[in-house]
Design a protein around this motif. Structure first.
Motif, PDB file in Angstrom:
ATOM      1  N   LEU A 118      11.561  24.217  -2.190  1.00 25.65           N
ATOM      2  CA  LEU A 118      11.612  25.414  -1.360  1.00 25.65           C
ATOM      3  C   LEU A 118      11.657  25.057   0.120  1.00 25.65           C
ATOM      4  O   LEU A 118      12.408  25.644   0.892  1.00 25.65           O
ATOM      5  CB  LEU A 118      10.417  26.303  -1.675  1.00 25.65           C
ATOM      6  N   ALA A 121       6.685  27.179  -6.839  1.00 23.52           N
ATOM      7  CA  ALA A 121       5.941  26.665  -5.690  1.00 23.52           C
ATOM      8  C   ALA A 121       4.554  27.274  -5.551  1.00 23.52           C
ATOM      9  O   ALA A 121       3.852  26.975  -4.590  1.00 23.52           O
ATOM     10  CB  ALA A 121       6.746  26.904  -4.410  1.00 23.52           C
ATOM     11  N   GLN A 179       8.095  38.487  -2.017  1.00 24.20           N
ATOM     12  CA  GLN A 179       7.998  37.080  -1.623  1.00 24.20           C
ATOM     13  C   GLN A 179       7.149  36.296  -2.627  1.00 24.20           C
ATOM     14  O   GLN A 179       7.458  35.148  -2.937  1.00 24.20           O
ATOM     15  CB  GLN A 179       7.416  36.948  -0.215  1.00 24.20           C
ATOM     16  N   LEU A 222       8.165  33.011  -4.716  1.00 24.59           N
ATOM     17  CA  LEU A 222       7.349  31.798  -4.695  1.00 24.59           C
ATOM     18  C   LEU A 222       7.105  31.314  -6.129  1.00 24.59           C
ATOM     19  O   LEU A 222       7.285  30.128  -6.435  1.00 24.59           O
ATOM     20  CB  LEU A 222       6.019  32.078  -3.994  1.00 24.59           C
ATOM     21  N   GLU A 223       6.742  32.241  -7.000  1.00 24.89           N
ATOM     22  CA  GLU A 223       6.513  31.878  -8.397  1.00 24.89           C
ATOM     23  C   GLU A 223       7.807  31.424  -9.066  1.00 24.89           C
ATOM     24  O   GLU A 223       7.812  30.435  -9.806  1.00 24.89           O
ATOM     25  CB  GLU A 223       5.916  33.056  -9.164  1.00 24.89           C
ATOM     26  N   ALA A 267       7.367  23.383  -4.325  1.00 23.32           N
ATOM     27  CA  ALA A 267       7.159  23.631  -2.898  1.00 23.32           C
ATOM     28  C   ALA A 267       8.079  22.748  -2.062  1.00 23.32           C
ATOM     29  O   ALA A 267       8.635  23.187  -1.050  1.00 23.32           O
ATOM     30  CB  ALA A 267       5.702  23.380  -2.527  1.00 23.32           C
TER      31      ALA A 267
END
Length: 81
Positions: A59, A25, A16, A20-21, A56
């Motif tokens: 996402l 985000a 996860q 995210l990277e 972010a």
């Protein structure tokens, strides 16, 4: 969702964190390896660089567009039965 700095320590969290990277985000720091100054710098970066806020936001929009768990279950049941 807001930009994040995470410290994953188990494989699922690490996957996860990479996502995210990849989404731009947030940042992932190795659990137990980052010095306090590294954490402070990472948090400062994700809060000051607007690219992380944009990542972010993207996402969050992608997540909001996904079907809920109950919708997925209904579709699976309908496809089987």
């Amino acid at each position: 969702m807001n930009p994040a700095v995470v410290t994953p320590d188990i494989p699922g969290q690490q996957r996860q964190a990479r996502r995210l990277e990849a989404a731009g985000a947030g940042l992932a720091l190795p659990m137990g390896e980052a010095a306090p100054k590294d954490v402070t710098a990472a948090v400062g970066l994700v809060l000051s660089d607007p690219a992380y806020a944009l990542g972010a936001h993207r996402l969050r929009e992608e997540t909001a567009a996904m079907p809920s768990a109950s919708q997925v279950a209904e579709r699976l049941v309908a496809s089987v039965g």
